[in-house]
Scaffold this motif. Sequence first.
Motif, PDB file in Angstrom:
ATOM      1  N   SER A  78     -44.645  17.745 -11.535  1.00 10.58           N
ATOM      2  CA  SER A  78     -44.924  18.308 -12.856  1.00 10.58           C
ATOM      3  C   SER A  78     -45.493  17.292 -13.826  1.00 10.58           C
ATOM      4  CB  SER A  78     -43.646  18.912 -13.455  1.00 10.58           C
ATOM      5  OG  SER A  78     -43.202  20.005 -12.695  1.00 10.58           O
ATOM      6  N   GLY A  79     -45.157  16.034 -13.640  1.00 10.36           N
ATOM      7  CA  GLY A  79     -45.589  15.018 -14.586  1.00 10.36           C
ATOM      8  C   GLY A  79     -47.107  14.858 -14.653  1.00 10.36           C
ATOM      9  N   TYR A  80     -47.548  14.262 -15.736  1.00  7.94           N
ATOM     10  CA  TYR A  80     -48.986  14.105 -15.993  1.00  7.94           C
ATOM     11  C   TYR A  80     -49.656  13.215 -14.947  1.00  7.94           C
ATOM     12  CZ  TYR A  80     -53.282  12.437 -18.170  1.00  7.94           C
ATOM     13  OH  TYR A  80     -54.583  12.096 -18.420  1.00  7.94           O
ATOM     14  N   ARG A  81     -50.807  13.705 -14.419  1.00  8.59           N
ATOM     15  CA  ARG A  81     -51.632  12.909 -13.507  1.00  8.59           C
ATOM     16  C   ARG A  81     -53.088  13.066 -13.901  1.00  8.59           C
ATOM     17  NH1 ARG A  81     -50.481  13.028  -7.195  1.00  8.59           N
ATOM     18  NH2 ARG A  81     -52.024  11.380  -7.470  1.00  8.59           N
ATOM     19  N   ALA A  82     -53.792  11.960 -13.897  1.00 15.16           N
ATOM     20  CA  ALA A  82     -55.224  11.956 -14.215  1.00 15.16           C
ATOM     21  C   ALA A  82     -56.003  11.538 -12.971  1.00 15.16           C
ATOM     22  CB  ALA A  82     -55.508  10.987 -15.364  1.00 15.16           C
ATOM     23  N   TYR A  83     -57.063  12.270 -12.671  1.00 17.00           N
ATOM     24  CA  TYR A  83     -57.877  12.014 -11.480  1.00 17.00           C
ATOM     25  C   TYR A  83     -59.265  11.546 -11.903  1.00 17.00           C
ATOM     26  CZ  TYR A  83     -54.214  14.954  -9.469  1.00 17.00           C
ATOM     27  OH  TYR A  83     -53.002  15.487  -9.104  1.00 17.00           O
ATOM     28  N   PRO A  84     -59.825  10.551 -11.221  1.00 18.03           N
ATOM     29  CA  PRO A  84     -61.111   9.982 -11.635  1.00 18.03           C
ATOM     30  C   PRO A  84     -62.322  10.726 -11.091  1.00 18.03           C
ATOM     31  CG  PRO A  84     -60.236   8.710  -9.806  1.00 18.03           C
ATOM     32  CD  PRO A  84     -59.201   9.763 -10.123  1.00 18.03           C
TER      33      PRO A  84
END
Length: 467
Positions: A69-75
């Motif tokens: 659930s936690g925030y993840r950023a993908y490049p």
Amino acid sequence: MAIRSWMFVPGACYKKGQLPAMPLSDDEMEVLKLCDGKQDITPNEVITGLLEKGIIEECDFGNSPSEWSGYRAYPHRHFPKMNIMLTGKCNYNCLHCFNAADNAPLMTEIGYSDAISIIDQAADCGIVGITITGGEPMLHPHFMDIVRHIHEKNMFVEELNTNGYFITKEVLEKLRSFGCMPLMKISFDGIGFHDWMRNRPGAQEHTLGAIKTCIDCGFEVMVQMQVNKRNEDVLYESAKLLNEMGVQKLRMIRTTEVPRWHEAAGDACIPIEDYYDYMPRLAKKLADHISSLPKDKQHLKKLIIWQLLTVYLSEGSYIIYPVKYGKGECQDTYPTCHGNRGMVGVTSAGDVVPCLQMSGTLMERGDFLGNLYDTPLSELLAEGPYLDMITKNLYQLKELSAKCRDCRFFSYCGGGCRALAYLYGSDSNKYWGEDPLKCRFFNEGYYERTVEAMGDMTNLRPLGDEL
């Protein structure tokens, strides 16, 4: 909820087991990054809105979000889905199979460790929904282990394409135990013709039994039915039978001119002009039949006619497929194909493709876009020939295709189907040429004929009056 961001998608959230992602504003993202269960957050309008949407909830101190659930950023670019061909092997030998570069089926298969690696990579790229196909995917020796792993990675199997041979109540219960309740897309080619097309005695009995088993066990079923000169006279009765069995969706697909089908059945393909004329009349006849039944007997809700119509049978309405956009809806920034743009296709050889229906033709022509055995998925979704192909927009298509650019119907058809342009188009760029089937549909009056054939049913996406 899972909070995510990708290249050009600064904020979105997924609800587990559902698509699509919900877009989030910058203010909402900033608040969500603070929701760690370890600090008090002063209520405000943004908090109230997130609570009303069900994205956050009040919790006790220390009740932190899960790792998923936690925030993840993908490049890289955002892709919500993957369509994976686990195996090219099949227990049938279908006369029309597109999964071939010549007249032999692809016999490659994704090994278990490679399949796990691909699923892990998909999860690490923020992909959520998985479609499984083949060949016959349930023939894969590790089919159940792969399905289990997909759900363990907080993804879900959205669709399963199968011939139905291996479906039993026990198999469906095992799928259900993983939380796996996909749309079961089962092939059936009409009463009296299924054995012939699948090149397997007893196929019809097995398939109808599998459909019934799925329905009895609470799985939604979409039947996929080939349409050609050989079976066209049984399509209506076959559709009525499927409705009686409780099938909810039916997709009828014009059998196309792949080498295998031409060798097996000669001139059995229905000419496209006959297809355009015949199928709307069939759709209207079926809609009239379904709507005449008592409500509790109207099981078949949706009829999808390949590249032509989507008919809501009991609602009395339809969408003409070549009309992708209603008046004023088309924008130059839209992708040339929304399906290709949202779903990564992976063949049983590990190649990435815009859509699996193109796999045999791509191989035959030697067009290679990347392979997951050689290059990580995250890299293929960040740059390279695959990404260049599926992220081009309608403005770029018009720049590459003069015929599309100058066509008065472009703002409605959006250039048509890229796979058909690649297969049939005359442009030297192939994939960036016109879709000649859609050109014929609009320029030779088939839109008007389709509307006429559908009679008093409601056209949900009509052309503008100026045309």
